[in-house]
Write an enzyme that holds these catalytic residues in place. Structure first.
Site, mmCIF file in Angstrom:
data_model
loop_
_atom_site.group_PDB
_atom_site.id
_atom_site.type_symbol
_atom_site.label_atom_id
_atom_site.label_comp_id
_atom_site.label_asym_id
_atom_site.label_seq_id
_atom_site.Cartn_x
_atom_site.Cartn_y
_atom_site.Cartn_z
ATOM 1 N N SER A 41 0.579 -2.503 7.039
ATOM 2 C CA SER A 41 -0.030 -2.889 8.314
ATOM 3 C C SER A 41 1.017 -2.815 9.413
ATOM 4 O O SER A 41 1.945 -3.633 9.456
ATOM 5 C CB SER A 41 -0.583 -4.321 8.210
ATOM 6 O OG SER A 41 -1.086 -4.757 9.463
ATOM 7 N N GLY A 59 23.442 2.502 34.517
ATOM 8 C CA GLY A 59 23.676 1.234 35.194
ATOM 9 C C GLY A 59 22.395 0.469 35.436
ATOM 10 O O GLY A 59 22.415 -0.655 35.949
ATOM 11 N N CYS A 116 -5.125 -3.182 2.095
ATOM 12 C CA CYS A 116 -4.972 -3.269 3.555
ATOM 13 C C CYS A 116 -6.302 -3.467 4.271
ATOM 14 O O CYS A 116 -6.846 -4.555 4.303
ATOM 15 C CB CYS A 116 -4.217 -2.044 4.087
ATOM 16 S SG CYS A 116 -3.459 -2.330 5.712
ATOM 17 N N GLU A 152 0.840 -1.199 0.000
ATOM 18 C CA GLU A 152 0.000 0.000 0.000
ATOM 19 C C GLU A 152 0.883 1.262 0.000
ATOM 20 O O GLU A 152 1.849 1.362 0.761
ATOM 21 C CB GLU A 152 -0.866 -0.038 1.257
ATOM 22 C CG GLU A 152 -1.739 1.166 1.505
ATOM 23 C CD GLU A 152 -2.494 1.046 2.826
ATOM 24 O OE1 GLU A 152 -3.486 1.782 2.988
ATOM 25 O OE2 GLU A 152 -2.090 0.240 3.692
ATOM 26 N N LYS A 172 -9.013 2.097 -2.367
ATOM 27 C CA LYS A 172 -9.308 1.553 -1.040
ATOM 28 C C LYS A 172 -10.703 1.982 -0.596
ATOM 29 O O LYS A 172 -11.063 3.162 -0.661
ATOM 30 C CB LYS A 172 -8.253 2.042 -0.044
ATOM 31 C CG LYS A 172 -8.318 1.386 1.329
ATOM 32 C CD LYS A 172 -7.119 1.819 2.163
ATOM 33 C CE LYS A 172 -7.074 1.126 3.519
ATOM 34 N NZ LYS A 172 -5.864 1.513 4.287
#
Length: 552
Positions: free
Chosen positions: A187, A298, A149, A41, A113
């Site tokens: 994704s 540390g 997607c 995509e 889409k």
């Protein structure tokens, strides 16, 4: 039929660079005699392009790039490549999130889409007009349906992210005669999707009796991590081919016999290490950094961050800096030094106690004018953290190194962090890892290394900010096992305080954690971008008002 699943790592906005990547993958597909090549995509623009889509020139350049690819692609191959397509209509959003179908030297058509996500990190309805057609194409006698997607994420009885739409593009394509479904995706990775996404596509193939080819973007873009994991599923849901995670790859698949099947990462800890390493590498590379600097206390958080940075950028490009004060133990500096030596990174000790003492001396008189010191005052604890930040930023300015912050999700949730102190920097590497998970990932790193790169004393000593005598985190916070469980329920699961208490947690503890989460939203709003691993991270996918009083 032979399909090339082209899992590439585009950079948002680098249209020429992305086209070069696409062209290189096409050469590999042609050498493998692929009939079809599928790209992710918005492969041409990179995902997510966000408000770059508001620039007409950007959209025009993307279209020109697609037309150039059509002319240069092998004419006998059908190529599916994602790009932002201008909306020719005078109403609606100016752009479609589309896949161009390239064949015979031309852009044969586009597939737009249909389902535009607006939950979590997604904001596609801000930019894109919704497509309305289900497109089925004939390629070498095969009926092929194309989804982009999210179009594939609303199928079946139990989508892993919930049902968000009344439409089901997958079912529409199957009704229109599709026998093979192509899904071009960007994704983002989460630990939840690590297995859930594959199960979703396998279930889809079984339910409809079709083959499914899933092609996913790989790489890091800001806080989003894309794992790839492109795969081909047989009609019975079996995985017939799968690309490696977190790596670019052109995976060539025979529709009847499959192809190579990369092993899945065995644990969440292994996946987190690979995802974060890729995220740091790509954030630095795509933003123009070669080197990184971080504070080494540390403690476990800075230790794990240093390990990830070394793996991402190379030991020669990472500097760890210890900045002790009168409250720092000798063991902390020794642990920081041992870690740096084990990693092979540069190590510097910059004592800040004199600077801190000057702040105390010069600030105390004017602060006294504001009245008595209140109970629980942490002013000079925070001054130490801010002096450390100033020291690290000075090194960053002088060397051009990216400053990595080391705070974890547990601390960020309840505000156990200093604004303009340890929160400051260019990238928050482990900001989506709860403290208990930090320990698990650190131990996984040592196991993978075959030795205690992270010293055992770092893994076993009580965590401490070392900003006052004999301080430990648990002086101020509930035990991390309890804190992390409550934060997960409140933040990731959206449970109410009452529901969390009903699950067996102490009400006073839950009330306090919920209060701290709420009142520290202003801090998190000012943190650097953090790499996302969970289903709900602090950042762009969690949008809570700062000025609000709902108790949960």
């Amino acid at each position: 039929m032979r399909i090339a699943l082209c899992q590439i790592n585009p950079t948002v906005g680098d249209i020429d660079g992305n086209v070069a990547r696409i062209a290189g993958a096409l050469r590999n597909a042609a050498e493998a005699r692929a009939d079809i090549a599928v790209f992710p995509e918005l492969a041409v623009s990179g995902y997510p392009p966000q408000d770059l889509l508001a620039h007409s020139k950007f959209i025009d350049e993307a279209r020109s790039a697609v037309e150039r690819l059509a002319r240069e692609a092998p004419p006998e191959m059908a190529v599916f490549v994602g790009f932002p397509e201008a909306n020719p209509a005078s109403v609606g959003r100016r752009v479609f999130n589309s896949v161009a179908v390239l064949r015979g030297g031309v852009v044969e058509r586009t597939v737009r889409k249909r389902l535009l996500p607006t939950y979590d990190v997604f904001d596609e309805d801000r930019h894109f007009e919704r497509g309305t057609e289900s497109v089925v194409l004939d390629v070498r006698g095969e009926r092929i349906g194309v989804t982009v997607c999210e179009d594939a994420w609303n199928d079946g009885d139990a989508p892993i992210l919930g049902r968000h739409y009344a439409e089901n593009p997958v079912a529409d394509l199957v009704r229109a005669g599709a026998k093979l479904l192509l899904n071009a995706s960007a994704s983002p990775f989460t630990l939840e999707k690590r297995t859930g996404r594959g199960e979703m596509f396998a279930s889809m193939a079984r339910r409809h009796g079709v083959q499914v080819a899933f092609v996913n973007q790989v790489g890091g873009n800001d806080d989003l991590l894309f794992d790839g994991g492109s795969a081909f599923y047989g009609r019975d849901g079996a995985v017939l081919a799968r690309a490696a995670s977190f790596d670019e790859q052109v995976l060539v698949v025979e529709t009847e016999s499959g192809g190579p099947v990369a092993a899945e990462l065995p644990t969440d800890e292994d996946a987190a290490l690979q995802a974060l390493t890729m995220g740091v590498r790509d954030y630095a590379r795509k933003c123009g950094f070669r080197r990184a600097v971080l504070g080494l206390s540390g403690g476990i958080d800075s230790a794990l961050t240093a390990c990830i940075a070394r793996d991402a950028l190379g030991a020669e490009n990472v500097v760890g800096v210890a900045m002790p004060t009168r409250y720092s133990s000798e063991g902390s500096v020794a642990d920081a030094r041992a870690l740096a030596e084990a990693l092979g990174i540069a190590f510097r000790v910059v004592g800040i106690d004199d600077i801190f003492a000057a702040y105390e001396r010069d600030l105390e008189p004017p602060l006294a004018d504001f009245g008595p010191v209140p109970a629980g005052d942490v002013t000079f604890e925070n001054v130490q953290a801010r002096v450390r930040c100033a020291t690290l930023m000075a090194i960053s300015n002088r060397t051009g190194a990216l400053l990595l912050t080391t705070g974890n999700k547990s601390e960020l949730a309840v505000g156990y962090c200093t604004l303009y102190g340890d929160m400051a920097g260019g990238l928050a590497v482990i900001s989506d890892l709860p403290k208990t998970f930090v320990y698990r990932v650190a131990r996984a790193y040592n196991r993978r290394a075959g030795t205690n790169v992270i010293p055992e004393s770092t893994l076993t000593k009580p965590p401490s900010a070392e900003l006052r005598p004999d301080q430990t985190d648990q002086d101020s916070l509930p035990p991390y096992e309890i804190l992390d469980a409550v934060v997960e329920r409140l933040v990731e699961n959206f449970e109410t305080v009452d529901a969390v208490v009903a699950a067996g947690f102490d009400r006073a503890t839950v009330d306090r954690i919920a209060h701290l989460i709420r009142v520290n939203e202003y801090k998190r709003r000012q943190m650097p971008p953090g790499l996302i691993l969970s289903r709900k991270a602090f950042g762009p996918g969690r949008r809570y008002p700062i000025a609000q009083r709902w108790p949960g």
